[in-house]
Structure formats: structure tokens, C-alpha cells
Design a protein around this motif. Structure first.
Motif, PDB file in Angstrom:
ATOM      1  N   GLU A  10       0.830  -1.210   0.000  1.00  0.00           N
ATOM      2  CA  GLU A  10       0.000   0.000   0.000  1.00  0.00           C
ATOM      3  C   GLU A  10       0.864   1.258   0.000  1.00  0.00           C
ATOM      4  OE1 GLU A  10      -3.830  -1.941   2.321  1.00  0.00           O
ATOM      5  OE2 GLU A  10      -2.262  -0.919   3.468  1.00  0.00           O
ATOM      6  N   LEU A  11       1.939   1.249   0.779  1.00  0.00           N
ATOM      7  CA  LEU A  11       2.838   2.406   0.787  1.00  0.00           C
ATOM      8  C   LEU A  11       3.479   2.617  -0.575  1.00  0.00           C
ATOM      9  CD1 LEU A  11       4.503   2.073   4.293  1.00  0.00           C
ATOM     10  CD2 LEU A  11       2.956   3.884   3.508  1.00  0.00           C
ATOM     11  N   ASP A  12       3.866   1.534  -1.225  1.00  0.00           N
ATOM     12  CA  ASP A  12       4.428   1.641  -2.574  1.00  0.00           C
ATOM     13  C   ASP A  12       3.392   2.234  -3.529  1.00  0.00           C
ATOM     14  OD1 ASP A  12       6.461   1.030  -4.677  1.00  0.00           O
ATOM     15  OD2 ASP A  12       4.886  -0.337  -5.346  1.00  0.00           O
ATOM     16  N   PHE A  13       2.164   1.772  -3.439  1.00  0.00           N
ATOM     17  CA  PHE A  13       1.072   2.280  -4.273  1.00  0.00           C
ATOM     18  C   PHE A  13       0.847   3.778  -4.028  1.00  0.00           C
ATOM     19  CE2 PHE A  13      -3.677   2.493  -5.066  1.00  0.00           C
ATOM     20  CZ  PHE A  13      -3.611   2.339  -6.437  1.00  0.00           C
ATOM     21  N   LEU A  14       0.828   4.186  -2.766  1.00  0.00           N
ATOM     22  CA  LEU A  14       0.650   5.598  -2.438  1.00  0.00           C
ATOM     23  C   LEU A  14       1.787   6.444  -2.999  1.00  0.00           C
ATOM     24  CD1 LEU A  14      -0.598   5.348   1.250  1.00  0.00           C
ATOM     25  CD2 LEU A  14      -1.904   6.231  -0.697  1.00  0.00           C
ATOM     26  N   THR A  15       2.988   5.943  -2.909  1.00  0.00           N
ATOM     27  CA  THR A  15       4.149   6.683  -3.404  1.00  0.00           C
ATOM     28  C   THR A  15       4.085   6.881  -4.909  1.00  0.00           C
ATOM     29  OG1 THR A  15       5.502   5.850  -1.585  1.00  0.00           O
ATOM     30  CG2 THR A  15       6.673   6.677  -3.510  1.00  0.00           C
ATOM     31  N   ARG A  16       3.599   5.873  -5.638  1.00  0.00           N
ATOM     32  CA  ARG A  16       3.538   5.943  -7.101  1.00  0.00           C
ATOM     33  C   ARG A  16       2.317   6.716  -7.612  1.00  0.00           C
ATOM     34  NH1 ARG A  16       2.375   1.270  -9.047  1.00  0.00           N
ATOM     35  NH2 ARG A  16       2.160   0.122  -7.120  1.00  0.00           N
ATOM     36  N   THR A  17       1.289   6.842  -6.813  1.00  0.00           N
ATOM     37  CA  THR A  17       0.048   7.480  -7.247  1.00  0.00           C
ATOM     38  C   THR A  17       0.158   8.993  -7.081  1.00  0.00           C
ATOM     39  OG1 THR A  17      -1.168   5.507  -6.576  1.00  0.00           O
ATOM     40  CG2 THR A  17      -2.452   7.502  -6.936  1.00  0.00           C
ATOM     41  N   ARG A  18      -0.276   9.723  -8.100  1.00  0.00           N
ATOM     42  CA  ARG A  18      -0.094  11.175  -8.128  1.00  0.00           C
ATOM     43  C   ARG A  18      -1.284  11.968  -7.602  1.00  0.00           C
ATOM     44  NH1 ARG A  18       4.853  12.250  -8.268  1.00  0.00           N
ATOM     45  NH2 ARG A  18       4.596  14.157  -9.437  1.00  0.00           N
ATOM     46  N   VAL A  19      -2.493  11.397  -7.651  1.00  0.00           N
ATOM     47  CA  VAL A  19      -3.674  12.141  -7.214  1.00  0.00           C
ATOM     48  C   VAL A  19      -4.631  11.202  -6.483  1.00  0.00           C
ATOM     49  CG1 VAL A  19      -4.949  11.819  -9.378  1.00  0.00           C
ATOM     50  CG2 VAL A  19      -5.455  13.797  -7.953  1.00  0.00           C
ATOM     51  N   GLY A  20      -5.300  11.747  -5.481  1.00  0.00           N
ATOM     52  CA  GLY A  20      -6.301  10.991  -4.737  1.00  0.00           C
ATOM     53  C   GLY A  20      -7.577  11.819  -4.647  1.00  0.00           C
ATOM     54  N   ARG A  21      -8.575  11.266  -4.005  1.00  0.00           N
ATOM     55  CA  ARG A  21      -9.842  11.961  -3.797  1.00  0.00           C
ATOM     56  C   ARG A  21     -10.090  12.048  -2.298  1.00  0.00           C
ATOM     57  NH1 ARG A  21      -8.405  11.668  -8.421  1.00  0.00           N
ATOM     58  NH2 ARG A  21      -9.696  11.471 -10.273  1.00  0.00           N
ATOM     59  N   LEU A  22     -10.305  13.275  -1.826  1.00  0.00           N
ATOM     60  CA  LEU A  22     -10.561  13.527  -0.408  1.00  0.00           C
ATOM     61  C   LEU A  22     -12.040  13.808  -0.217  1.00  0.00           C
ATOM     62  CD1 LEU A  22      -9.611  14.116   2.514  1.00  0.00           C
ATOM     63  CD2 LEU A  22      -9.290  16.500   1.774  1.00  0.00           C
ATOM     64  N   ALA A  23     -12.674  13.046   0.650  1.00  0.00           N
ATOM     65  CA  ALA A  23     -14.087  13.241   0.974  1.00  0.00           C
ATOM     66  C   ALA A  23     -14.214  13.773   2.394  1.00  0.00           C
ATOM     67  CB  ALA A  23     -14.856  11.936   0.831  1.00  0.00           C
ATOM     68  N   THR A  24     -14.945  14.864   2.517  1.00  0.00           N
ATOM     69  CA  THR A  24     -15.282  15.427   3.823  1.00  0.00           C
ATOM     70  C   THR A  24     -16.800  15.539   3.874  1.00  0.00           C
ATOM     71  OG1 THR A  24     -15.138  17.702   2.979  1.00  0.00           O
ATOM     72  CG2 THR A  24     -13.131  16.763   3.970  1.00  0.00           C
ATOM     73  N   SER A  25     -17.324  15.819   5.058  1.00  0.00           N
ATOM     74  CA  SER A  25     -18.762  16.084   5.153  1.00  0.00           C
ATOM     75  C   SER A  25     -18.996  17.112   6.243  1.00  0.00           C
ATOM     76  CB  SER A  25     -19.560  14.804   5.413  1.00  0.00           C
ATOM     77  OG  SER A  25     -19.194  14.235   6.633  1.00  0.00           O
ATOM     78  N   ASP A  26     -20.077  17.847   6.086  1.00  0.00           N
ATOM     79  CA  ASP A  26     -20.394  18.865   7.080  1.00  0.00           C
ATOM     80  C   ASP A  26     -21.087  18.227   8.283  1.00  0.00           C
ATOM     81  OD1 ASP A  26     -23.059  18.482   6.274  1.00  0.00           O
ATOM     82  OD2 ASP A  26     -23.056  20.268   5.003  1.00  0.00           O
ATOM     83  N   ALA A  27     -21.495  19.061   9.227  1.00  0.00           N
ATOM     84  CA  ALA A  27     -22.119  18.553  10.455  1.00  0.00           C
ATOM     85  C   ALA A  27     -23.395  17.775  10.166  1.00  0.00           C
ATOM     86  CB  ALA A  27     -22.404  19.709  11.410  1.00  0.00           C
ATOM     87  N   ALA A  28     -24.088  18.098   9.056  1.00  0.00           N
ATOM     88  CA  ALA A  28     -25.322  17.398   8.697  1.00  0.00           C
ATOM     89  C   ALA A  28     -25.048  16.129   7.897  1.00  0.00           C
ATOM     90  CB  ALA A  28     -26.231  18.333   7.904  1.00  0.00           C
TER      91      ALA A  28
END
Length: 145
Positions: A10-28
Motif C-alpha cells: 500500500e505504501l508503494d502504491f501511495l508513493t507511485r500514485t499522483r492524485v487521490g480523492r478527499l471526501a469530507t462532510s459537514d455537520a449534517a
């Protein structure tokens, strides 16, 4: 079984990958997902609120406002090929923290500068970073050991 640590694959994969998707959510619980650049130190993920063009100031971004209301995040990276035996993804569920100074900021800036040559011309020194501390890491082949 839920785990909070990355495997070597997984660390190797993260190192080679250039972009990810970050998901956040509000209080609702309303979700918000954005593509981000990132790097890891093996325990945390770091993503900057850098000088790339944005419609609002960094502290006004939806992901920042969401983190202040609800620090739980999800982060995913994946690999796609037409040969579906080569598909892979890594999902991190964790806590997101905003940092603008201190040891975590210094570490994140250094790692991001090493991974992305674009940061030679774009300063991260005064930028906010989001630091993700995993509480659940899941991956799907060929990342499984």
C-alpha cells in the motif's frame, strides 16, 4: 479486519500514485469530494491547500469548513486498466486536521516538495496542510499481501 496501518504494498502504491480523492462532510453529513495531491510519511497522509487557482481563499474552501465541523474524512486512490485483473484501490478512513506550522507542517511540506516538482516554483511554506490520521485502511488487489 480493520487496521490503521499501511502495508508495504500500500505504501508503494501511495508513493507511485499522483492524485487521490478527499471526501469530507459537514455537520449534517452532506458529502463533498475533491481531487488532491498528497504524500505519506508511512503513518499519515498530507495534502496541501496550495496556490493552485481556487474560487475562494483557502480557509473558506468547503473541505476546510467541513473539517472544522466534522473531522472525519475518507481518502481514496485507485488504479484503472482495461484489463480488470489489474484494478486496485486503497481507501483510508480517518481524522483530518488542519496544520499551518510545527513538526507535522514541516514534514508534510518536505514530503510534498520531494514528490511534486511543481512545488519548486510554488511555495508551501505558508500554506495550510490537511493531515489525515488513518483509523481504517482497506485495499483491494493487487495491493493485498
Amino acid at each position: 479486519m480493520t487496521r490503521a496501518r499501511f502495508t508495504d504494498r500500500e505504501l508503494d502504491f501511495l508513493t507511485r500514485t499522483r492524485v487521490g480523492r478527499l471526501a469530507t462532510s459537514d455537520a449534517a453529513g452532506q458529502p463533498h469530494v475533491v481531487p488532491v495531491v498528497f504524500e505519506t510519511d508511512g503513518q499519515h497522509l498530507y495534502t496541501p491547500l496550495d496556490e493552485k487557482p481556487k474560487r475562494v481563499q483557502p480557509r473558506e474552501l468547503k473541505r476546510v469548513r467541513n473539517l472544522l465541523e466534522n473531522p472525519k474524512v475518507a481518502f481514496i486512490v485507485d488504479h484503472y486498466e482495461e484489463d480488470w485483473t489489474q484494478l486496485a484501490w486503497l481507501l483510508v478512513r480517518g481524522t483530518g486536521t488542519l496544520v499551518e506550522n510545527g513538526e507535522a507542517h514541516v514534514t508534510g511540506v518536505r514530503l510534498l516538495q520531494e514528490k511534486y516538482p511543481q512545488y519548486e516554483k510554488m511555495s508551501l511554506k505558508d500554506c495550510l496542510l490537511i493531515v489525515i490520521t488513518p483509523f481504517a485502511v482497506t485495499s483491494w488487489k493487487p495491493l493485498q499481501e
